[in-house]
Design a protein around this motif. Structure first.
Motif, PDB file in Angstrom:
ATOM      1  N   GLY A 257       0.765  -5.182  -0.012  1.00 36.53           N
ATOM      2  CA  GLY A 257       1.399  -3.865  -0.053  1.00 36.53           C
ATOM      3  C   GLY A 257       0.492  -2.793   0.525  1.00 36.53           C
ATOM      4  N   LEU A 258      -0.793  -2.881   0.187  1.00 34.96           N
ATOM      5  CA  LEU A 258      -1.737  -1.877   0.691  1.00 34.96           C
ATOM      6  C   LEU A 258      -1.874  -1.941   2.215  1.00 34.96           C
ATOM      7  N   TYR A 259      -2.180  -3.123   2.738  1.00 36.63           N
ATOM      8  CA  TYR A 259      -2.396  -3.236   4.188  1.00 36.63           C
ATOM      9  C   TYR A 259      -1.096  -2.994   4.958  1.00 36.63           C
ATOM     10  N   GLY A 260       0.010  -3.496   4.410  1.00 37.68           N
ATOM     11  CA  GLY A 260       1.293  -3.269   5.070  1.00 37.68           C
ATOM     12  C   GLY A 260       1.647  -1.796   5.126  1.00 37.68           C
ATOM     13  N   ALA A 261       1.390  -1.090   4.032  1.00 33.57           N
ATOM     14  CA  ALA A 261       1.704   0.342   3.997  1.00 33.57           C
ATOM     15  C   ALA A 261       0.855   1.101   5.017  1.00 33.57           C
ATOM     16  N   LEU A 262      -0.419   0.716   5.124  1.00 30.11           N
ATOM     17  CA  LEU A 262      -1.286   1.388   6.098  1.00 30.11           C
ATOM     18  C   LEU A 262      -0.795   1.138   7.523  1.00 30.11           C
TER      19      LEU A 262
ATOM     20  N   VAL B 100       0.831   4.732  -2.376  1.00 27.05           N
ATOM     21  CA  VAL B 100      -0.520   4.190  -2.319  1.00 27.05           C
ATOM     22  C   VAL B 100      -1.512   5.248  -2.776  1.00 27.05           C
ATOM     23  N   GLU B 101      -2.296   4.898  -3.809  1.00 25.69           N
ATOM     24  CA  GLU B 101      -3.475   5.711  -4.143  1.00 25.69           C
ATOM     25  C   GLU B 101      -4.661   4.916  -3.649  1.00 25.69           C
TER      26      GLU B 101
ATOM     27  N   HIS C  47       2.443   8.447   0.545  1.00 27.75           N
ATOM     28  CA  HIS C  47       3.716   7.901   0.092  1.00 27.75           C
ATOM     29  C   HIS C  47       4.573   7.617   1.321  1.00 27.75           C
ATOM     30  N   LEU C  48       5.180   6.434   1.353  1.00 29.79           N
ATOM     31  CA  LEU C  48       6.138   6.106   2.421  1.00 29.79           C
ATOM     32  C   LEU C  48       7.523   6.099   1.786  1.00 29.79           C
ATOM     33  N   PRO C  49       8.349   7.122   2.070  1.00 27.54           N
ATOM     34  CA  PRO C  49       9.638   7.201   1.362  1.00 27.54           C
ATOM     35  C   PRO C  49      10.607   6.093   1.753  1.00 27.54           C
ATOM     36  N   SER C  50      10.438   5.536   2.937  1.00 31.14           N
ATOM     37  CA  SER C  50      11.397   4.527   3.378  1.00 31.14           C
ATOM     38  C   SER C  50      10.663   3.413   4.130  1.00 31.14           C
ATOM     39  N   VAL C  51      10.838   2.182   3.695  1.00 28.85           N
ATOM     40  CA  VAL C  51      10.204   1.035   4.368  1.00 28.85           C
ATOM     41  C   VAL C  51      11.257  -0.057   4.568  1.00 28.85           C
ATOM     42  N   HIS C  52      10.933  -1.019   5.440  1.00 32.00           N
ATOM     43  CA  HIS C  52      11.809  -2.192   5.606  1.00 32.00           C
ATOM     44  C   HIS C  52      11.569  -3.145   4.445  1.00 32.00           C
TER      45      HIS C  52
ATOM     46  N   GLY D  54       6.181  -0.777  -6.601  1.00 31.00           N
ATOM     47  CA  GLY D  54       5.897  -0.093  -5.335  1.00 31.00           C
ATOM     48  C   GLY D  54       4.731   0.869  -5.400  1.00 31.00           C
ATOM     49  N   HIS D  55       3.842   0.662  -6.350  1.00 29.18           N
ATOM     50  CA  HIS D  55       2.742   1.610  -6.577  1.00 29.18           C
ATOM     51  C   HIS D  55       1.404   0.861  -6.612  1.00 29.18           C
ATOM     52  N   ILE D  56       0.595   1.135  -5.592  1.00 29.39           N
ATOM     53  CA  ILE D  56      -0.654   0.398  -5.440  1.00 29.39           C
ATOM     54  C   ILE D  56      -1.840   1.325  -5.612  1.00 29.39           C
TER      55      ILE D  56
END
Lengths: 310, 310
Positions: free
Chosen positions: B16-21, B47-48, B55-60, B137-139
């Protein structure tokens, strides 16, 4: 022959049981007690045992070693974690010509008593005993109970007259007992059980039954037993191979039991890590044999003991 | 050059962390989610991180692998205890010409993915990361975070073009990363930490801080590190001596942290005993190197895992 007198230094699950049997058989027995002193002085000792239940309404109870008279035999049945007290506890009952029979767990634990009374007045023995103190002056003997003991020394020593006399008196008192010429063998054979099952029962928070029924703990216990067996061999004690499996088998048929170390741990008392682990590790290492799984357990126990008491 | 697309198989604390980045940096990123799917589909990812909160409000978001389109790179960030699912999870995102980057813990874990997509389409890497999933959804990324990765094979392999491209994209996304020609070295160096500190944190029920502050657990961790170091050497991976102390030092300065294995254990999830312990033990044993303290830990973990899930 007159019956010998006995002092019991440490009248718990082990000393209390054997002392009570000797007193019941007509020996003069002096019990050193701590927390149970007042109760035992008033109510005596109660024993529930697979060898028969009995109650002794009146016993020689002492709350100070100083009041114990010189005895022929002093049974040392304290936890080794209290051996720093021996300097105070042993002299009264041993100020005559009596001997000390050290029934403590571990390796070379006799050296602590010998430092006080002299090397030539010490015998040592292992007890294969499942026994718990379940209340003040109340002992419950669940399984086994045999004592194997002999003269103390670095190698085997022929069975002495004094050992034969103690053996005979114990037998007359209904205690399963064997004098041996080979105390080092006896000690290491006991360690074959004590090291894996005392250690793992604490680290894995498990009864002997749980440990013997799981494939992984069985594999681990066997690995540890192999190391202890090799450590003993390094120290010149050649335990026959069959005792490895016998140790596992004995555990398999044992009544479900919390090892003494686990009971100590759960009660927040110090564990006998030095006597049961560190001394054998040091002896094996001096002989050039490493016991890495044993060392792992020892360090884990030290960590847990410190954390628990913190 | 167009940005590569990524599939994240296992969108937890690591994936989740690396994908969000990567998504934040403008990559097309497809997240495979399980329990968090509905939440993330509606609210995105939070992500903190010590590298900055966002924050990514919308992801696939996907709750089935089948809905993920072919991607250039599939990040495998599942626990290895779920590798039996790979047969189902990997084919959709890898049905094109994409590669798999296996960021799982342990040794030779790439072989599970390679069995599905082929040896020549697999890279592997170790993450030196303290990160927890603290809610849906919170890392929360607490410390470190570096990825070291490279082509997968039994020995060192020169850094490939495709590895350089992934490295460059990760860097642009703000991820600390190094491509390496020597994945076996990377894997074993990670094991130098994972084996002692994951294992002991579970068996001794302790945080890394507690383990690094006690003399006995420090001595034990060092003994285990020595064994892993020797096991690596047996497998042809010569870790410089200094990394032994570096591993201890890294733990000393680490924020107090529950190892991933301890979190798994406390949550009643299966532990990665096979990937982190059994595979290295088997590899070392094939090379003729025994790791008895490591084997002790492995058996203890297996016992505890079974007991916990019973």
């Amino acid at each position: 022959m007159t019956k010998q007198s006995y002092a019991i230094i440490g009248s718990g699950a082990l000393g209390g049981l054997y002392g009570a049997l000797l007193a019941k058989a007509g020996h003069e027995v002096h019990f050193l007690l701590h927390s149970d002193y007042e109760f035992v002085k008033q109510h005596g000792l109660t024993v529930e045992s697979i060898w028969g239940d009995f109650h002794l309404p009146s016993v020689h109870a002492h709350n100070r070693a100083e009041s114990i008279p010189p005895c022929d035999v002093t049974l040392l049945a304290l936890k080794t974690t209290n051996n720093h007290l021996l300097e105070k506890l042993l002299p009264p009952s041993t100020c005559g010509a009596g001997v000390v029979l050290c029934l403590q767990n571990g390796l070379d634990v006799e050296s602590d008593a010998a430092a006080i009374v002299g090397n030539d007045r010490v015998l040592g023995g292992s007890c294969f005993l499942c026994s718990n103190k379940v209340g003040p002056g109340h002992i419950r003997h669940l399984d086994q109970g045999r004592i194997v003991f002999g003269e103390w020394g670095p190698t085997a020593i022929p069975i002495s007259e004094r050992a034969r006399r103690i053996e005979s008196e114990f037998q007359s008192a209904g205690i399963e007992v064997n004098a041996t010429h080979d105390l080092p063998m006896t000690r290491w054979r006991k360690l074959l059980w004590n090291i894996p099952f005392n250690g793992l029962s604490v680290v894995l928070n498990a009864s002997t039954k749980e440990l013997i029924e799981d494939n992984n703990s069985v594999a681990l216990a066997k690995r540890i037993i192999n190391e202890v067996h090799a450590g003993a061999a390094g120290c010149g004690v050649m335990i026959p191979e069959m005792f490895k499996e016998k140790t596992m088998e004995a555990t398999r048929v044992m009544v479900p039991y919390d090892s003494s170390m686990r009971l100590d741990y759960l009660a927040g008392r110090p564990m006998e890590i030095d006597a049961i682990f560190r001394r054998p590790l040091a002896a094996a290492e001096r002989a050039g044999v490493m016991m890495p799984a044993v060392a792992t357990l020892a360090d884990q126990l030290s960590f847990l003991g410190r954390k628990h008491s913190a």
